[in-house]
Design a protein around this motif. Sequence first.
Motif, PDB file in Angstrom:
ATOM      1  N   PRO A 243      -1.728   5.165 -13.253  1.00 26.90           N
ATOM      2  CA  PRO A 243      -2.099   3.796 -12.880  1.00 26.90           C
ATOM      3  C   PRO A 243      -1.987   3.533 -11.385  1.00 26.90           C
ATOM      4  O   PRO A 243      -2.441   2.493 -10.900  1.00 26.90           O
ATOM      5  N   LEU A 244      -1.374   4.474 -10.662  1.00 23.48           N
ATOM      6  CA  LEU A 244      -1.231   4.300  -9.221  1.00 23.48           C
ATOM      7  C   LEU A 244      -2.495   4.713  -8.487  1.00 23.48           C
ATOM      8  O   LEU A 244      -3.112   5.734  -8.802  1.00 23.48           O
TER       9      LEU A 244
ATOM     10  N   LEU B 245      -3.263   1.424  -1.244  1.00 22.04           N
ATOM     11  CA  LEU B 245      -2.252   1.403  -2.302  1.00 22.04           C
ATOM     12  C   LEU B 245      -2.557   0.311  -3.318  1.00 22.04           C
ATOM     13  O   LEU B 245      -2.913  -0.814  -2.950  1.00 22.04           O
ATOM     14  N   ALA B 246      -2.415   0.625  -4.581  1.00 19.77           N
ATOM     15  CA  ALA B 246      -2.604  -0.386  -5.632  1.00 19.77           C
ATOM     16  C   ALA B 246      -1.996   0.115  -6.932  1.00 19.77           C
ATOM     17  O   ALA B 246      -1.730   1.304  -7.091  1.00 19.77           O
ATOM     18  N   LEU B 247      -1.776  -0.829  -7.872  1.00 17.49           N
ATOM     19  CA  LEU B 247      -1.272  -0.485  -9.198  1.00 17.49           C
ATOM     20  C   LEU B 247      -2.220  -1.095 -10.217  1.00 17.49           C
ATOM     21  O   LEU B 247      -2.497  -2.290 -10.163  1.00 17.49           O
TER      22      LEU B 247
ATOM     23  N   ASN C 235      -0.206  -6.357  -6.066  1.00 21.68           N
ATOM     24  CA  ASN C 235      -1.270  -5.625  -5.393  1.00 21.68           C
ATOM     25  C   ASN C 235      -1.571  -6.190  -4.010  1.00 21.68           C
ATOM     26  O   ASN C 235      -1.907  -5.454  -3.086  1.00 21.68           O
ATOM     27  N   ARG C 236      -1.430  -7.533  -3.860  1.00 20.11           N
ATOM     28  CA  ARG C 236      -1.618  -8.117  -2.517  1.00 20.11           C
ATOM     29  C   ARG C 236      -0.502  -7.630  -1.604  1.00 20.11           C
ATOM     30  O   ARG C 236      -0.725  -7.293  -0.447  1.00 20.11           O
ATOM     31  N   GLN C 237       0.721  -7.558  -2.145  1.00 21.46           N
ATOM     32  CA  GLN C 237       1.853  -7.068  -1.358  1.00 21.46           C
ATOM     33  C   GLN C 237       1.651  -5.619  -0.950  1.00 21.46           C
ATOM     34  O   GLN C 237       2.009  -5.207   0.161  1.00 21.46           O
TER      35      GLN C 237
END
Lengths: 537, 537
Positions: A152-153, A173-175, A224-226
Amino acid sequence: MEFSRMRSLRKTVLLAIVASVVLVVALLHSWPTRAYTTVDVRQRPGPIVERHLEERLPEPDQRSANIPYRLKESVAGLLARNGCVCEGESGGVNLPFAQLLFPRVSAHPLHTAFDASELEEMKRRRAKEYQSFQMRSQTPVDMLIVAEANNPLQYPTQGVEVRPLKTILIPGLALQDLPRELYTVNFTSTLGVFNVAAEVEGVKVKGDGEMHMTLMSSLLPNLNRQLQFVSYTNTLFHPSTADTVQFETEGHQAMFIIKIRHRVTPKLYNTGPKGEYNISALVTIATKTFLRYDKLQDLIDSVRRYYPTVTIVIADDSENPKTVSGPYIEHYIMPFGKGWFAGRNLAVSQVTTKYLLWVDDDFIFTANTKLEKLVDVLEKTTLDLVGGAVREATGYTATYRQTISIEQGEEEEGDCLHMRRAFHHIIQGFPNCVVTDGVINFFLARTDKVQQVGFDPRLARVAHLEFFIDGLGSLHVGSCDDVIVNHATKIKLPWVSQSESDKTYAKFRYPPASSDATHTKNGLLYFKNHFQCLTHN
Amino acid sequence: MEFSRMRSLRKTVLLAIVASVVLVVALLHSWPTRAYTTVDVRQRPGPIVERHLEERLPEPDQRSANIPYRLKESVAGLLARNGCVCEGESGGVNLPFAQLLFPRVSAHPLHTAFDASELEEMKRRRAKEYQSFQMRSQTPVDMLIVAEANNPLQYPTQGVEVRPLKTILIPGLALQDLPRELYTVNFTSTLGVFNVAAEVEGVKVKGDGEMHMTLMSSLLPNLNRQLQFVSYTNTLFHPSTADTVQFETEGHQAMFIIKIRHRVTPKLYNTGPKGEYNISALVTIATKTFLRYDKLQDLIDSVRRYYPTVTIVIADDSENPKTVSGPYIEHYIMPFGKGWFAGRNLAVSQVTTKYLLWVDDDFIFTANTKLEKLVDVLEKTTLDLVGGAVREATGYTATYRQTISIEQGEEEEGDCLHMRRAFHHIIQGFPNCVVTDGVINFFLARTDKVQQVGFDPRLARVAHLEFFIDGLGSLHVGSCDDVIVNHATKIKLPWVSQSESDKTYAKFRYPPASSDATHTKNGLLYFKNHFQCLTHN
């Protein structure tokens, strides 16, 4: 009267003392304090870096053990072996001129450069120096990393770079996880710290400014924004290395590297005014001479017929050096007999133009020696060096193209060096030119690249391809057969007696075995370059 | 009688002809045929390579546009700006000795090296050379690649490498998809072809031997077993590049690169017998001299007091060179006034030992000049160069440590070079030593690294840190303050009249402006290294 003067004096002194103290305190307070951290730069073996792929076909795991397959020999045979074997080609037609028409490959074990008595010691020293070299040159950048499936990363797998001790945002970067009550990701590094350039509502940040940082949120869009504001700062200085980042979430992990290095600074040369190629501004001719002043003067005269103002750099290790002078001539005197590659290295070390042209001191320029053609090739392609052709008195013209490849051997033994008379491709747009790895001793090249590779001054006498071996991987080499220089005759005419200087020249040019075995061609290939074998045709 | 003889003669001739024809046909058949392919090595701009991360905080997409966040200035302020600004520090205490106690940073725009009349032309030429350099040095290895989340494909993200024109198995490939009737994966590349080293039952292979290959199977375990046998062969030669592989299955894709390059050949040096450090076997002393034979002789005498057999290499561009001789002395004569860095480059080009020690010709060795200490540092750490300390007649001892960093500027203007009197860390295990980027002109260094960086012969007069600027990223630099060499006095004592040679020396050492602006320090920084500004304290 006196008492009041004393009191005012004491007051002044006290005031001065107080003022000084305040000043000193202010000074100490504003003095930039910096706790210097220590860094461990001692040589130590790092994690096992898989630099070379196993040639063995992968072992099947439980599930696939029973699935039948059939080997495809035409492909499997191309894979690298586990070591290299020092053998040439055997058999073949054994007729006269056979070697000329069908040159066979011969193999030369290189340890033979050493006496049996010193070989063990040389092997030991070489192994010690080689391990040191490996420790200094290994980098996480070459490590094999495999991306997990169904992770999921989302993360950057390459292209993330930071200048030493500077800060960047980590991109990409995202999840993208299944719905959960709480989403957590964390970051771990070893040469720097993580932080956030902005704090997003609904996200808890722990460990910001440290080597391990965690982000937590119950809202996935907020997390995800972070993740778009995660920064990395390199804190342990090294001019060229990489940090390994572990990026994890529940049940899954990913690994990627951040390169830590300076910008590559260009090394550009002034080229002279635009328009036609200004050979004097672009090219310096470099050569080495030894006892052949007459041939050298013939070379200079022939150059001047076509290029009256091009600089000629001459390295000279003759015993009683004569003056060689003239406009645009630079003559360098060396200790007597210092050597061939030492002289070549000296000459190229003095060049200040964008390109240098190497010539031997017994070449003769003719109307076919059009340097503009060679300049055109280097100006228009990514080649670093382009050889021409050398024409003997007989009319025979040689380009001496060689391909060079290295086959990895067992670490204790060394690698195998393979050289063949061949080239790789014809160059598009330049039908008389090809791409190869080594060429004849008549070439135009980018000065900065040649200086970077260098001619090893340990090679005192005969040597040629050693320069191209040292240049493997750095030099992009080409060869054109339509730019030709003449070679002053080497044929010993029976009615011409060999001059004294010719005799001395022959003594040095074709010498008996040297006393320092690592300074011979084969000894150097063995020790310096860690080879065990040389094959060529 | 005649008739039968003629017939047998004709038969023999016919037989000979037939035999020759057969022989020729056999020869032609066995002659190795090779269709040479062409390769395009012309300089052309490649895909836009994102070499440097954007400093701008990422634009929010639709979903995250409304999520509030608060900037963290302490981190956001560390991110690189969009260009660099040529400014120093202003204000500060303006007292006497202020610059000594609190050295302020000053900024120097470098275009000022050129007359207004020639600046436009220089800018144009520099831009052209810079674009050429960029085209030659860009590589897919620096491209930003982001791994998709929830991708059923498993693949290697780094560490896959093949020797030019050789073949490897690609490790780590797998598909972990949801159940389907038919599983398909395909591969695409541009510099080589795919194949399979073994054919697995139940899998259909299409395009083997080509740049686009497809594998299909209805059985997932079989497809995964086949994926363990996928090979890549580089077919378009380049000594150092990378191929971009697209790996796809239905609805998902991945991208990874395969490096194509030669093995890094080591350049090892013979170190002499084991045991204590054998300075004569390990170190060569290198220096350049000009008109100061008395000081040079003092240097040599002082060296010989402690190291009687260490080789000393001397580059000499004096006008009327004197003989400098003795055991283990190598004296090189250059054209008069050729220059400082040319001389330095010449001297280092002649070194054949593992380390070289740079000294100026007016240094004096003392009992504190223990080269063994410097050798110990380089033998035990990953440093390439370690500076010592120089002690003036007054007792003042300097190490001249400098940190150097480059801030990227706009392409048309150039980058900003920042130098500070500082160091990065103290070295663990060597409490008198630190890691930095530039040091004083008294240092021990790995010969191969110094030769690779080089001293630019275009710098004829004053220059020092230019060597360390050229070495940024290649040299790992340290500095120890417990190995000290003395500096022969520079103080002009009023009762000692300046000798003729001193006067000539001063004329060359501190010269008027040069005629070729790109060969001045600032002109070279501007043109060669593409800088616009230099700041230092």
